[in-house]
Motif scaffolding. Structure first.
Motif, mmCIF file in Angstrom:
data_model
loop_
_atom_site.group_PDB
_atom_site.id
_atom_site.type_symbol
_atom_site.label_atom_id
_atom_site.label_comp_id
_atom_site.label_asym_id
_atom_site.label_seq_id
_atom_site.Cartn_x
_atom_site.Cartn_y
_atom_site.Cartn_z
ATOM 1 N N THR A 311 12.614 -4.073 2.278
ATOM 2 C CA THR A 311 11.335 -3.585 2.815
ATOM 3 C C THR A 311 10.527 -4.681 3.487
ATOM 4 N N GLY A 312 10.911 -5.943 3.246
ATOM 5 C CA GLY A 312 10.149 -7.044 3.820
ATOM 6 C C GLY A 312 8.879 -7.347 3.052
ATOM 7 N N LEU A 313 8.648 -6.607 1.985
ATOM 8 C CA LEU A 313 7.466 -6.884 1.167
ATOM 9 C C LEU A 313 7.723 -8.123 0.310
ATOM 10 N N ALA A 314 6.644 -8.643 -0.273
ATOM 11 C CA ALA A 314 6.798 -9.757 -1.209
ATOM 12 C C ALA A 314 7.672 -9.287 -2.367
ATOM 13 N N ASN A 315 8.452 -10.215 -2.944
ATOM 14 C CA ASN A 315 9.267 -9.823 -4.090
ATOM 15 C C ASN A 315 8.582 -10.240 -5.397
ATOM 16 N N LEU A 362 12.952 4.064 0.622
ATOM 17 C CA LEU A 362 12.144 2.942 0.127
ATOM 18 C C LEU A 362 11.421 2.234 1.273
ATOM 19 N N VAL A 363 12.131 2.090 2.394
ATOM 20 C CA VAL A 363 11.516 1.432 3.556
ATOM 21 C C VAL A 363 10.319 2.261 4.041
ATOM 22 N N ASP A 364 10.522 3.584 4.113
ATOM 23 C CA ASP A 364 9.423 4.451 4.565
ATOM 24 C C ASP A 364 8.263 4.427 3.585
ATOM 25 N N VAL A 365 8.607 4.396 2.294
ATOM 26 C CA VAL A 365 7.557 4.331 1.278
ATOM 27 C C VAL A 365 6.757 3.043 1.460
ATOM 28 N N ALA A 366 7.480 1.919 1.649
ATOM 29 C CA ALA A 366 6.810 0.627 1.825
ATOM 30 C C ALA A 366 5.855 0.696 3.015
ATOM 31 N N ARG A 367 6.297 1.355 4.078
ATOM 32 C CA ARG A 367 5.456 1.453 5.266
ATOM 33 C C ARG A 367 4.189 2.244 4.963
ATOM 34 N N ARG A 368 4.367 3.358 4.262
ATOM 35 C CA ARG A 368 3.181 4.171 3.935
ATOM 36 C C ARG A 368 2.236 3.413 3.012
ATOM 37 N N LEU A 369 2.799 2.672 2.080
ATOM 38 C CA LEU A 369 1.943 1.885 1.173
ATOM 39 C C LEU A 369 1.132 0.876 1.980
ATOM 40 N N MET A 370 1.794 0.220 2.915
ATOM 41 C CA MET A 370 1.105 -0.795 3.710
ATOM 42 C C MET A 370 0.014 -0.178 4.572
ATOM 43 N N GLU A 371 0.329 0.995 5.125
ATOM 44 C CA GLU A 371 -0.676 1.660 5.963
ATOM 45 C C GLU A 371 -1.877 2.079 5.126
ATOM 46 N N THR A 372 -1.577 2.601 3.943
ATOM 47 C CA THR A 372 -2.652 3.152 3.119
ATOM 48 C C THR A 372 -3.475 2.039 2.462
ATOM 49 N N ALA A 373 -2.776 0.995 2.012
ATOM 50 C CA ALA A 373 -3.489 -0.087 1.321
ATOM 51 C C ALA A 373 -3.574 -1.300 2.226
ATOM 52 N N ALA A 374 -4.047 -1.055 3.443
ATOM 53 C CA ALA A 374 -4.061 -2.131 4.436
ATOM 54 C C ALA A 374 -4.914 -3.315 3.996
#
Ligand code: C2E
Ligand code: CA
Ligand code: CA
Length: 731
Positions: A311-315, A362-374
């Motif tokens: 997802t490219g998010l922090a681990n 999971l990738v799509d979820v990560a994207r939505r999380l980032m959009e929502t919790a910008a």
């Protein structure tokens, strides 16, 4: 500032090799130039010495030339006793000009009177003498004095008579003037010392002297000049008289071997300098590129070490670091919040639709999380379907709002490869003020809150409160109690729910359903303790208990089939099939009477153990039913791959089979597909007469539900089956 300094360092590093190369070339050039100058200086000094040597040699040779005619009895006689001008001219005068190249010849009487005068370019004899007189008289004087004193210093086998010679200027021209006495060679002619006739020779040091000397000694453009020009181009050698007076200078274009060498090698030097510079530049460039690539790959490695590749998010690692930093840098009156997120039903998506779809979800979820919790300070994926979000310096209301929007965002359907995927999100929140700041503790609290949110039903969030610690304790206690219940024989009891044939209304089978009567907490539903048993490794024992009871029940009622629920965890054990068969053997039960109810997740375990167990048991005649059909993710098309004999249509669809419910169409299509595949269907949770009629009309084979019969104890079952009248349900 730091950035700028970094840039300067990088720039410096990249030009440093070039600078070194240039300095090196400069150094080499300076050394070569210096040695060239040194060798030029040495050459110039040599040439100057050579000029002096040539002049003094010339002085010597003029004197020597004179001696060939002045140390001679005939000459003494001719000048002192019998003056013969013609003889004098041809032996002491013009002859010396033609033979030795002297420019002037004079015979002087002891009284210093010129008896004979010859000077190139001056036909008048007295003028000629007058011209040389200022230079010659002091020499004449000096020689006469030495002659009177009979001073023989300097004479030898080679130098037969004494003489005086000097460098002078005659008529502005440099010249050697040499004075010799005319003496007897045999010694037979006596002369009074000091009263000898004298011979004066003059040799100009310009004109052909310069030409000849230049040619002989390789002086380039040898010239005479009255003054030295201190320019660098020409070399100068002073012509100094005996009295120390500089009468002029010889000058020439100096021989500069160094400069010549330098000139010769200059192109090579320039070319090699350019080559070196080019080479250094290329090398620097290559090295820079390499080190850039190295830096890049290091950065990449660092990124990989700190980020989730999917997802490219922090681990987890970087999350822990960042959280610790946030906590450390918070003041006591600042509030930080940590959200633990867990996707609901992700495991099912992953198991039923496969990992590639799971990954994309999971990738799509990560994207939505980032959009929502910008505005969040950290969004990380800890692994699997677990995410975290950290907010620093926030307020509880803000956190609650964010949780609501996150849940709403994830609940919206995802579309992956044309498939609609529905999942949910549970969130555990820990809010901590700066003074209550221990990252480990905050994490633990968020985790507990998450567990709470999950058990309270999905798609919700829970904020940690002290009561939640209690919940964890309760769960641990319950696990402990379940262990005890498995050891005791009076707490766990298997109930049976009859399943009826839809058309004949006769009981066709019984579904075994476990019950737990907790000594202090009362009845606990299997929905609660079966997952607990699965999680704590107790499900094997639980399953074995139910199966054993079911076998004994089957033996008791030989005309009725028996259905047993199997957890995916049990079915994933290698020895499961063998255990079941051995139990059936023990009780003498025909395997075809047993139907095992499995859920979709069991069919797609990675190791394939479930499938092997299913295949092995089916070989012996054991039948399988797919429970809760429709709630998982198996599309109807997916049924093709499933090795089952029956589909149990989930309660939720059955419940919607009313005149105004939308379930009819779904149930109809499920039954249609099942019939096409030759599978039987059971409708679960039939609660109304209307549902039972609709389902029967739709072609459903068996019906199960509170309308027909609730799950019951074995004692009640005996009553029911003993009473023939009750074996059928009334319409
Ligand atoms: P399930 O396999 O779908 O079992 C049917 C559930 O529906 C039972 O709940 C039953 O009491 C309930 N039920 C039957 N008819 C009706 C109805 O008309 N209306 C409603 N609302 N409910 C009805 P129960 O016994 O609480 O079991 C819940 C779940 O626990 C089961 O769902 C099954 O998944 C699991 N379970 C129960 N016993 C066992 C067991 O021995 N082993 C395993 N692995 N799981 C079990
Ligand atoms: Ca079941
Ligand atoms: Ca079911």
């Amino acid at each position: 500032m730091k950035f700028l300094a970094g840039k300067v360092v990088v720039l410096f590093r990249s030009v440093l090799p070039l600078m070194i190369a240039m300095a090196l070339m400069g150094g080499i050039y300076v050394v070569i130039h210096w040695s060239a100058e040194q060798s030029d200086a040495v050459a110039t000094a040599r040439q100057q010495q050579l000029v002096e040597l040539v002049i003094s040699k010339m002085q010597g040779s003029i004197a020597h030339d004179q001696e060939s005619a002045t140390v001679w009895d005939d000459a003494v006689r001719m000048v002192s006793q019998r003056w013969d001008r013609e003889w004098v001219d041809s032996n002491l005068g013009s002859w010396m000009h033609s033979y030795f190249g002297h420019d002037g010849a004079f015979v002087i009487s002891p009284d210093r009177q010129p008896l004979y005068a010859f000077l190139v370019g001056e036909p008048n004899e007295s003028n000629a003498f007058n011209k040389i007189a200022p230079a010659a008289l002091p020499l004449i004087d000096a020689l006469q004095k030495r002659l009177s004193a009979q001073d023989e210093t300097g004479t030898s086998d080679q130098i037969l008579s004494i003489g005086e010679s000097d460098l002078v200027r005659i008529d502005g021209r440099p010249a050697i003037v040499s004075v010799k006495p005319i003496v007897s060679d045999t010694g037979k002619i006596e002369q009074q010392p000091g009263r000898e006739f004298l011979h004066v020779a003059v040799r100009f040091l310009d004109g052909d002297f310069l030409t000849r000397t230049g040619e002989e000694y390789l002086f380039d453009d040898l010239r005479f000049s009255a003054a030295a020009d201190l320019g660098k181009v020409r070399s100068y050698a002073p012509i100094v008289s005996r009295s120390g007076e500089t009468i002029g200078y010889f000058s020439w274009l100096p021989f500069r071997p160094g400069a010549d060498v330098l000139k010769a090698i200059k192109p090579a030097l320039v070319v090699s300098a350019l080559c070196l510079l080019a080479l250094t530049s290329v090398l620097t460039l290559v090295v820079r590129k390499r080190s850039m690539r190295l830096r890049e790959s290091q950065a990449q490695l660092k990124h990989m070490a700190l980020h989730d590749p999917l997802t490219g998010l922090a681990n987890r690692v970087s999350f822990n670091q960042l959280l610790a930093r946030i906590v450390r840098m918070s003041a006591t009156d600042q509030t930080n919040a940590l959200l633990y997120l867990d996707l609901d039903r992700f495991k099912q998506v992953n198991d039923t639709l496969g990992h590639p779809i799971g990954d994309r979800l999971l990738v799509d979820v990560a994207r939505r999380l980032m959009e929502t919790a910008a505005t969040a300070d950290i969004i990380a994926r800890l692994g699997g379907d677990e995410f975290t979000i950290a907010l620093k310096h926030t307020q509880q209301e803000e956190v609650e709002k964010l949780c609501d929007s996150l849940i709403a965002a994830i609940r919206k359907p995802f579309e992956i490869d044309g498939q609609i995927v529905l999942i949910g999100l549970s969130i555990g929140v820990a809010v901590a003020s700066g003074n209550d700041a221990d990252p480990v503790d905050i994490t633990r609290k968020a985790d507990i809150a998450l567990y709470h949110a999950k058990s309270a039903g999905r798609n919700r969030y829970a904020i940690f409160g002290p009561h939640m610690d209690e919940l964890i304790r309760t769960r641990r206690e319950l696990e402990h109690d379940l262990r005890a219940a498995l050891d005791a024989d009076d707490q766990l009891e298997v109930f049976y729910q009859p399943v009826y044939a839809a058309t004949s209304h006769e009981i066709s089978s019984l579904e075994a359903l476990i019950r737990w009567r907790h000594p202090s907490k009362g009845t606990i539903a299997p929905d609660v303790f079966v997952p607990l048993a699965e999680a704590s490794g107790l499900v094997d024992r639980l399953g074995a208990l139910v199966l054993k009871d079911a076998c004994s029940t089957a033996r008791e009622f030989p005309h009725i089939g028996i259905a047993v629920n199997v957890s995916a965890v049990e079915l994933g054990q290698h020895h499961y099939a063998a255990q079941v068969l051995s139990l059936l053997g023990q009780f003498g039960i025909e395997p075809s009477r047993l139907e095992l109810e499995i859920t979709e997740t069991a069919l797609l375990d990675e190791a394939g153990v479930c499938e092997k167990n299913i295949a092995a048991l089916r070989e012996f005649g054991v039948r399988f039913a797919l429970d809760d059909f429709g709630t998982g993710f198996s599309s109807l098309g997916r049924l093709q791959r499933l090795e089952v004999d029956r589909i149990k249509i989930d309660r939720s669809f059955v419940g919607a089979c009313d005149e105004n419910g939308g379930g009819v169409a779904i149930v109809q299509s499920i039954i249609g597909v099942a019939q096409a595949k030759g599978l039987r269907t059971t409708a679960e949770g039939v609660e109304t007469q209307q549902q039972s009629e609709i389902l029967r009309d739709l072609g459903c084979d068996e019906l199960q539900g509170f309308l027909l019969s609730k799950p019951m104890s074995k004692a009640s079952l005996r009553q029911l089956l003993g009473n023939q009248r009750l074996r059928k349900y009334s319409q």
